[in-house]
Design a protein around this motif. Sequence first.
Motif, short mmCIF file in Angstrom:
data_model
loop_
_atom_site.label_atom_id
_atom_site.label_comp_id
_atom_site.label_asym_id
_atom_site.label_seq_id
_atom_site.Cartn_x
_atom_site.Cartn_y
_atom_site.Cartn_z
N GLU A 99 3.98 2.17 9.54
CA GLU A 99 3.04 1.94 10.57
C GLU A 99 1.68 3.23 10.24
OE1 GLU A 99 2.44 1.83 14.96
OE2 GLU A 99 3.10 0.07 14.59
N ASP A 103 1.98 -2.07 -5.91
CA ASP A 103 1.46 -2.90 -5.11
C ASP A 103 2.47 -4.27 -4.51
OD1 ASP A 103 -0.85 -1.54 -4.99
OD2 ASP A 103 -1.78 -2.95 -6.83
N THR A 129 -4.76 2.45 -1.69
CA THR A 129 -5.56 1.52 -1.42
C THR A 129 -6.64 1.27 -2.53
OG1 THR A 129 -7.02 0.37 0.36
CG2 THR A 129 -7.09 2.84 0.02
N ASP A 188 -2.90 3.82 10.14
CA ASP A 188 -4.19 3.30 10.20
C ASP A 188 -4.64 2.75 9.10
OD1 ASP A 188 -4.32 4.46 12.65
OD2 ASP A 188 -5.15 6.13 12.15
N LYS A 189 -5.42 1.53 9.17
CA LYS A 189 -5.84 0.63 8.10
C LYS A 189 -7.25 0.85 7.94
CE LYS A 189 -1.95 -2.51 8.15
NZ LYS A 189 -1.23 -1.64 9.14
N ALA A 194 0.82 -1.23 -0.10
CA ALA A 194 0.08 0.11 0.00
C ALA A 194 0.91 0.91 0.04
CB ALA A 194 -0.64 0.06 1.23
N TRP A 209 -10.52 -0.39 -3.67
CA TRP A 209 -11.69 -1.35 -3.38
C TRP A 209 -12.47 -1.48 -4.24
CZ3 TRP A 209 -11.99 -1.74 2.06
CH2 TRP A 209 -10.99 -0.83 2.93
N ALA A 240 1.87 8.67 8.14
CA ALA A 240 2.47 7.02 8.69
C ALA A 240 3.55 7.56 9.54
CB ALA A 240 2.65 6.39 7.42
N TYR A 263 0.50 6.84 -0.08
CA TYR A 263 -0.37 5.60 0.26
C TYR A 263 -1.48 5.33 -0.67
CZ TYR A 263 -3.97 3.14 2.84
OH TYR A 263 -4.86 2.10 3.24
N ALA A 292 -11.48 4.99 4.10
CA ALA A 292 -10.07 5.23 3.28
C ALA A 292 -10.32 6.94 2.81
CB ALA A 292 -9.90 4.45 2.41
#
Length: 215
Positions: free
Chosen positions: A126, A68, A88, A128-129, A50, A90, A145, A86, A136
């Motif tokens: 690290e 990815d 993501t 939040d997911k 990600a 969907w 991050a 970042y 998102a």
Amino acid sequence: MCHVPRLFKLLAVLMSVVMAGCASTVARVDTWEGQLPAATEPAVLQAPGAIQVVSVNGRSMTNFLIDDLALDYGLLPGENEVVFSYKTIWAKAGVVRNGESKVHVIESGPQVVRFEARPDAVYHFEFDKPGSRQEAEAMMENFSAKIVTGTGTVVAVSEEWDGQSRLTASRTPVPVSGGENVGRTQDGTALDQLKAIWADASDEEKKAFLRWAFE
């Protein structure tokens, strides 16, 4: 018809070469130019799929062929500057029209993180997911991050990238010579990079990529 089996064999060989390296979920990309002195122990920054690393110390890291990928980035000990974003994905619910993307892509703006890397240390991102596309999208307004050590210590927190690099690609341990580089760098052909990544992939990682490639 006798040429058909030969054609398939040739295609199989070409595919195996072109795809070499793309499947690796953990491959190290060294972010410097030239050869390291024997006593130097680089640090490693682990980036999940990600996180898309754009540059390290002013040096572009964007010429991999497939997004990815989870990658390990070799860092020189000392101050490092990492620019990244970042992303993501969907799946869309309901019917998708012809030619329309089947997924929603949620992506942050460029972020930068600067931290002092210790020799032979391992760091990771690290963040939040989100549990949904809506979460998102909401995250992107104030995304950041952390860079965390293996023991859980936070060494840096990212901020929006203003396009101004404090470090440059001239941070090179040994000038590049006519000989072959020991570390894998972003230089060279795409095929060279793919071969280097493929060499580090486990059997399971190679199988996973081949399944993906022929879906």
